[in-house]
Design a protein around this motif. Structure first.
Motif, PDB file in Angstrom:
ATOM      1  N   UNK A  64       0.757  -1.227   0.000  1.00 37.79           N
ATOM      2  CA  UNK A  64       0.000   0.000   0.000  1.00 37.79           C
ATOM      3  C   UNK A  64       0.796   1.290   0.000  1.00 37.79           C
ATOM      4  N   UNK A  65       2.063   1.290  -0.305  1.00 38.29           N
ATOM      5  CA  UNK A  65       2.836   2.509  -0.420  1.00 38.29           C
ATOM      6  C   UNK A  65       3.188   3.156   0.895  1.00 38.29           C
ATOM      7  N   UNK A  66       3.231   2.421   1.963  1.00 41.52           N
ATOM      8  CA  UNK A  66       3.595   3.009   3.242  1.00 41.52           C
ATOM      9  C   UNK A  66       5.078   2.851   3.478  1.00 41.52           C
ATOM     10  N   UNK A  67       5.633   3.738   4.284  1.00 41.99           N
ATOM     11  CA  UNK A  67       7.042   3.614   4.623  1.00 41.99           C
ATOM     12  C   UNK A  67       7.165   3.598   6.135  1.00 41.99           C
ATOM     13  N   UNK A  68       8.066   2.739   6.594  1.00 38.32           N
ATOM     14  CA  UNK A  68       8.269   2.628   8.035  1.00 38.32           C
ATOM     15  C   UNK A  68       9.740   2.818   8.333  1.00 38.32           C
ATOM     16  N   UNK A  69      10.040   3.200   9.560  1.00 41.47           N
ATOM     17  CA  UNK A  69      11.437   3.396   9.918  1.00 41.47           C
ATOM     18  C   UNK A  69      11.650   3.046  11.375  1.00 41.47           C
ATOM     19  N   UNK A  70      12.907   2.727  11.674  1.00 47.32           N
ATOM     20  CA  UNK A  70      13.295   2.501  13.061  1.00 47.32           C
ATOM     21  C   UNK A  70      14.669   3.116  13.259  1.00 47.32           C
ATOM     22  N   UNK A  82       8.399   3.330  -0.362  1.00 44.62           N
ATOM     23  CA  UNK A  82       7.052   3.066  -0.856  1.00 44.62           C
ATOM     24  C   UNK A  82       7.055   1.848  -1.768  1.00 44.62           C
ATOM     25  N   UNK A  83       5.956   1.133  -1.777  1.00 40.74           N
ATOM     26  CA  UNK A  83       5.765   0.038  -2.716  1.00 40.74           C
ATOM     27  C   UNK A  83       5.350   0.643  -4.049  1.00 40.74           C
ATOM     28  N   UNK A  84       6.133   0.400  -5.090  1.00 42.20           N
ATOM     29  CA  UNK A  84       5.878   0.971  -6.405  1.00 42.20           C
ATOM     30  C   UNK A  84       5.298  -0.124  -7.298  1.00 42.20           C
ATOM     31  N   UNK A  90       4.665  -5.351  -7.873  1.00 43.14           N
ATOM     32  CA  UNK A  90       5.210  -4.301  -7.009  1.00 43.14           C
ATOM     33  C   UNK A  90       6.707  -4.477  -6.728  1.00 43.14           C
ATOM     34  N   UNK A  91       7.371  -3.352  -6.495  1.00 44.49           N
ATOM     35  CA  UNK A  91       8.785  -3.334  -6.106  1.00 44.49           C
ATOM     36  C   UNK A  91       8.889  -2.445  -4.870  1.00 44.49           C
ATOM     37  N   UNK A  92       9.568  -2.952  -3.846  1.00 42.88           N
ATOM     38  CA  UNK A  92       9.756  -2.182  -2.618  1.00 42.88           C
ATOM     39  C   UNK A  92      11.162  -2.430  -2.089  1.00 42.88           C
ATOM     40  N   UNK A 154      14.222   2.117  -8.400  1.00 40.90           N
ATOM     41  CA  UNK A 154      14.744   3.474  -8.268  1.00 40.90           C
ATOM     42  C   UNK A 154      13.750   4.374  -7.522  1.00 40.90           C
ATOM     43  N   UNK A 155      12.460   4.268  -7.853  1.00 42.32           N
ATOM     44  CA  UNK A 155      11.442   5.099  -7.195  1.00 42.32           C
ATOM     45  C   UNK A 155      11.300   4.744  -5.718  1.00 42.32           C
TER      46      UNK A 155
END
Length: 166
Positions: A64-70, A82-84, A90-92, A154-155
């Motif tokens: 779903x194009x979400x980004x997470x971080x720690x 993001x999931x492209x 899809x590519x993530x 790349x995206x």
């Protein structure tokens, strides 16, 4: 003079045969790329733990194009881009940044629905990873034969780097 005159039966046979062969070639070349199970929508979501993603990078799904971080205390930050959605799936990408330097790039999701996707990804993903680490940015070359995967990579890489603040 008409090409299909009844006085020239051989010409009609040749034209009918050529049309039949052309039609068969077109029908056989227009097969769907995705498997029927995926067209129905039976994908499972991407696992959220980094242990399952590092086990070969074979997690498959649409996140779903979400980004997470720690972030840890050593200045190391891991961010998932993001999931492209590409033509073939899809590519993530997930990146690890330490003290402002890109240290690790992992493809979390990439096309691998059929043997051809697996073949393309098996040579494209490591090459894209090497280029990203060498360039320290998302300004990397497209891998020949894997244009859609390269563009998605790349995206997703750029979105991860943006989230990481690099």
């Amino acid at each position: 003079m008409h090409a299909l005159k009844k006085t020239r039966p051989l010409r009609r046979i040749v034209l009918a045969s050529a049309a039949t062969v052309s039609g068969m070639v077109l029908l056989l070349s227009l097969k769907p790329h995705t498997s029927p199970a995926l067209a129905v929508g039976t994908r499972s979501p991407v696992p959220s733990s980094s242990a399952s993603a590092s086990a070969g990078g074979s997690a498959r799904g649409s996140a779903g194009g979400s980004s997470s971080s720690s972030k840890s205390t050593t200045g190391t930050k891991t961010v998932t881009g993001d999931s492209v959605q590409t033509r073939w799936g899809p590519v993530q990408v997930r990146v690890t940044v330490k003290n402002g330097k890109l240290t690790k790039v992992t493809a979390v999701t990439y096309p691998q629905d059929n043997p051809r996707d697996q073949e393309i990804s098996s040579y494209a993903i490591p090459q894209l990873r090497r280029e990203a680490l060498a360039a320290q940015s998302a300004e990397i070359d497209t891998v020949s034969g894997a244009t859609y995967t390269s563009d998605g990579y790349r995206q997703s890489l750029q979105s991860a780097l943006d989230s990481a603040g690099v």
